[in-house]
Design a protein around this motif. Structure first.
Motif, short mmCIF file in Angstrom:
data_model
loop_
_atom_site.label_atom_id
_atom_site.label_comp_id
_atom_site.label_asym_id
_atom_site.label_seq_id
_atom_site.Cartn_x
_atom_site.Cartn_y
_atom_site.Cartn_z
N ASN A 1 -15.86 -29.70 -59.09
CA ASN A 1 -16.13 -31.04 -58.81
C ASN A 1 -17.87 -31.04 -57.59
O ASN A 1 -17.67 -31.93 -57.06
N CYS A 2 -18.21 -30.34 -57.64
CA CYS A 2 -19.16 -29.92 -56.68
C CYS A 2 -20.47 -29.74 -57.85
O CYS A 2 -20.63 -29.42 -59.31
N SER A 3 -21.90 -29.80 -57.53
CA SER A 3 -22.93 -29.57 -57.53
C SER A 3 -23.33 -27.68 -57.47
O SER A 3 -23.34 -27.41 -56.41
N ASN A 4 -24.64 -27.75 -58.17
CA ASN A 4 -25.10 -26.63 -57.94
C ASN A 4 -26.77 -27.22 -57.14
O ASN A 4 -26.71 -28.10 -57.38
N LEU A 5 -27.08 -26.26 -56.46
CA LEU A 5 -28.94 -26.35 -55.91
C LEU A 5 -29.44 -25.51 -56.41
O LEU A 5 -30.12 -24.42 -57.02
#
Length: 623
Positions: free
Chosen positions: A397-401
Motif C-alpha cells: 500500500n506504499c510507493s517506491n521512489l
C-alpha cells in the motif's frame, strides 16, 4: 369403479323394467354395448348403427332418444322420474367463469400496454449517455504569444461522463506579436466531446500547473481546479463554471515566488476538507519556505516555515510521501532529496508543541537517517538528482521512489530507502513513463535517451530487475517529446511516443531512418505482445509540448490529448492547437510498421483481430 362412474356421468342409465324408475346400477351390465353405441354415434353424427347389446337385445327407446338428444343432462340434474331439471347453477357458473376470464384478459392487455409505454419512454425520452463516436477532433484555440510552460489537465467538468480538457496559455491582447502589445494569460476548458469552449477565465499571470481534484473525498462536492502561477498566484476554480472560489493573498509570499506546483495534504485544520502546501523560494537568498494553506478558504494555516538548503542542481519536489505505517513526509531538495516530517512543519507553523494524532506517526527506518544533531531534515538521496517519481510498489500500500540522476536510474524501496536496483545510463533527461511491459505485474519504465544527432533510443527497463527488456533507435528532432502509456484490461500497457516517419524494415538495418522531412513527426504505439511492430496512429508538423491519456469508462476506450504549437512565422505568434484521438479507433485505422522480420511472420489480419479486442481501463498505479 372409476370406469363405471365415468360412464355413468357420460350417458344416462336405463329405467328398471320392473319399477319404472331410473336405476344407475344397470349401467354396469352393458359396458360393451354402450362403448359400441358411443363409437357409432360419433361415426354417424348422432345416428345408431348396429347398436345391439352383447345379449342381442335392441337398445331401449328411451335410452336411444336420450343419446340422440342435443343435450346430455348431468347425473345431478336428473329427477327421480328420469327427466333433467333446469340448469340454473350451470348458467351462473358459466357467467362467473366468463367474467373472470374477461378480467384476466383485461389485466394482461393493460400490463402489456404499460410495459410498451415504459419501453418507448426509455428509448426516446430518456437521454442516453453521450457516445463520442471515434473521439477525434482538433481545435485551434488561439495564438501563443509567450510562455515556456504547457499545463494540461483532464477532468469531467460538466458531468457527461467524458473528461474535458483544461489548459492555460499566454496570448497577446491585440492578437499581434509586436513588442508593444501586452500579454495576458487565460485558463480555458474545452469539451471532451467536440472541443468546443465550455468556459474561459483570465489569469493575472502565466500558470505553471493545473490540478483538478476533489478536496472532500467521499462527498458529492464539485471538482476543484487548483492553478499555480509562475510567481505568486494560487487560486481554486470551480471546474463546472470556471469561477474563482478563492485566491491566496500574494502578501503572504512577499519575500518569494512559488517554486513548484501546489501539493495536496491530509486535513490539518479538521474542517473535513483536505489542505495544501506550497513551496516558495526567496528572491534574494536561497531559502525555501513552506506555507500551509486551507483547502476550504485559501487562507494560511499558521506562519511560513523556512529551511536553509545546500545543494546544486534542479529543484526537486515538493512531493508528499505516506509510508506504510501512515507517517507523512515532504520530499524536496536542490540536486538532492531530503525529507521533513509534516508534523515538524505543522508544529512550527502553529508555534506550538502539539500536533494532530494523524501527524504523530513516525517511520523508524526514515527517522534513523536524521543528522547527528537531530536536524529536522532527513537525507534520502544526494547524488546529482534530476527527477523524482513515486511508483506503486507491487503487493503493497506504499510507493517506491524512482530517482533519475545524471548517471542513470535508481529505484529506492519506500520502506527503508535502500536501493532496489541501479542502472547506469548516460543522456537520460526525460521523465520515465511507467507501464506493464513484462508478465511479472511489476511496473516497467519507458525511457528516451539521446542517441546521436537527430536520433533517440527508446528503451523499456524491467521494473523488477533493472535490466533492459526492449530497445530501439529512431530518428527524432523534436526536443523533449512527451511519452505516455495506457493500461489495458489484461494488465498490459501500450506505450505512446513521437518519432519521425519510419520506412519498412530492410534486412540489413537495425534502425529505420526517416522517410520524411524532420518537420513531420508521427505518434507510434508499442504493445508488448508485438515488440517488433510499431503502429503509426497519427502525425503532426508542429511541436508537441504536452500530452495526457484519459479513459472513457463507459466504452472501455482511451483517448490521447495533445497540446501542439505550430511553426512561428515572421511577425505572427505560434498557433496553439489541442487535439483528441480515440485510441481504439486509431488502432483500427493505424498503419503497421514492421521493425524486423519475425518467425512466424505476423499478418495484418492477425494484428487487427488482436487490436480489436483491446479494452482500456483506469491506471492502477499513481506517480
Amino acid at each position: 369403479m372409476a370406469t363405471v362412474l365415468s360412464r355413468a356421468l357420460k350417458l344416462p342409465g336405463k329405467k328398471s323394467p320392473d319399477l319404472g324408475e331410473y336405476d344407475p346400477l344397470t349401467q354396469a351390465d352393458s359396458d360393451e354395448s354402450e362403448d359400441d353405441l358411443v363409437l357409432n354415434l360419433q361415426q354417424k353424427n348422432g345416428g345408431v348403427k348396429n347398436g345391439k347389446s352383447p345379449l342381442g337385445e335392441a337398445p331401449e327407446p328411451d335410452s336411444d332418444a336420450e343419446v340422440a338428444g342435443a343435450a346430455k343432462p348431468h347425473l345431478s340434474e336428473v329427477t327421480t322420474e328420469g327427466y333433467p331439471s333446469e340448469p340454473l347453477g350451470g348458467l351462473e357458473q358459466k357467467a362467473t367463469s366468463s367474467l373472470v376470464s374477461y378480467i384476466r384478459t383485461s389485466v394482461f392487455l393493460l400490463t402489456l400496454v404499460i410495459s410498451m409505454i415504459l419501453v418507448l419512454l426509455c428509448a426516446f425520452l430518456i437521454p442516453c449517455p453521450p457516445r463520442d463516436l471515434h473521439s477525434t477532433w482538433s481545435r485551434h484555440v488561439g495564438s501563443q504569444a509567450g510562455g515556456d510552460l504547457s499545463p494540461l489537465e483532464l477532468a469531467d467538468v460538466n458531468g457527461d461522463g467524458l473528461r474535458d480538457v483544461l489548459l492555460s496559455f499566454v496570448t497577446s491582447r491585440n492578437g499581434s506579436a509586436a513588442g508593444s502589445s501586452r500579454s495576458t494569460a487565460n485558463l480555458m476548458c474545452l469539451s471532451g466531446m467536440n472541443g468546443s469552449t465550455l468556459w474561459s477565465s483570465p489569469l493575472p499571470e502565466e500558470a505553471q500547473d493545473i490540478t483538478c481534484l476533489d478536496l472532500m473525498p467521499g462527498s458529492v462536492a464539485e471538482i476543484i481546479c487548483l492553478v499555480t502561477g509562475t510567481r505568486k498566484m494560487l487560486s481554486a476554480f470551480n471546474a463546472t463554471s470556471g469561477k474563482a472560489i478563492w485566491t491566496l493573498n500574494p502578501n503572504y509570499l512577499s519575500n518569494g515566488t512559488l517554486a513548484a506546483p501546489v501539493v495536496l495534504l491530509p486535513d490539518l485544520d479538521e474542517d473535513h476538507v483536505r489542505d495544501l502546501v506550497v513551496l516558495a523560494i526567496g528572491e534574494t537568498q536561497p531559502d525555501l519556505c513552506f506555507l500551509l494553506v486551507s483547502g476550504r478558504t485559501g487562507s494560511p494555516i499558521g506562519r511560513p516555515v523556512k529551511y536553509n538548503i545546500v545543494g546544486v542542481g534542479n529543484l526537486i519536489g515538493p512531493q508528499v510521501y505516506i509510508t506504510a505505517n501512515g507517517a507523512v513526509y515532504i520530499l524536496f531538495g536542490f540536486g538532492n532529496i531530503q525529507a521533513v516530517a509534516l508534523r515538524d512543519i505543522f508544529v512550527q507553523a502553529q508555534n506550538r508543541d502539539s500536533s494532530p494524532p494523524s501527524l504523530q506517526i513516525e517511520e523508524p527506518e526514515w527517522e534513523k537517517r536524521r543528522s547527528i544533531n537531530l536536524s529536522e531534515l532527513i537525507d534520502v538521496y544526494s547524488d546529482g538528482v534530476e527527477l523524482l517519481q513515486m511508483v506503486k510498489a507491487p503487493d503493497s500500500n506504499c510507493s517506491n521512489l524512482l530517482v533519475t540522476t545524471r548517471q542513470g536510474l535508481v529505484l529506492l524501496r519506500g520502506q527503508n530507502l535502500t536501493p532496489y536496483w541501479t542502472l547506469s545510463l548516460q543522456g537520460l533527461r526525460s521523465q520515465p513513463t511507467p507501464g506493464y511491459f513484462t508478465d511479472d505485474q511489476t511496473l516497467d519504465f519507458l525511457l528516451q535517451i539521446q542517441d546521436g544527432l537527430g536520433m533517440k533510443k527508446m528503451m523499456v527497463i524491467d521494473g523488477d530487475s533493472g535490466s533492459i527488456a526492449w530497445s530501439y533507435s529512431a530518428p527524432c528532432h523534436m526536443k523533449d517529446a512527451p511519452t505516455t502509456s495506457a493500461v489495458t484490461s489484461d494488465q498490459k500497457s501500450v506505450f505512446l511516443f513521437w518519432a519521425e516517419g519510419l520506412s519498412p524494415a530492410s534486412p540489413n538495418s537495425d534502425a529505420l531512418m526517416g522517410a520524411e522531412p524532420p518537420s513531420l513527426h508521427h505518434l507510434y504505439l508499442l504493445h508488448p505482445a508485438f515488440p517488433s511492430i510499431f503502429l503509426d496512429l497519427t502525425n503532426t508538423s508542429g511541436t508537441v509540448t504536452a500530452s495526457e491519456v484519459g479513459i472513457n469508462d463507459l466504452w472501455k476506450d482511451a483517448f490521447y490529448v495533445t497540446r501542439t504549437t505550430g511553426p512561428i512565422s515572421e511577425g505572427h505568434p505560434a498557433p496553439l492547437v489541442v487535439s483528441k484521438l480515440s485510441l481504439r479507433w486509431a488502432l483500427m485505422e493505424g498503419q503497421m510498421v514492421q521493425l524486423k522480420e519475425t518467425t512466424p511472420k505476423i499478418g495484418r489480419g492477425e494484428l487487427r483481430r488482436f487490436l480489436s479486442r483491446i479494452k482500456f481501463v483506469d491506471s492502477p498505479y499513481q506517480i
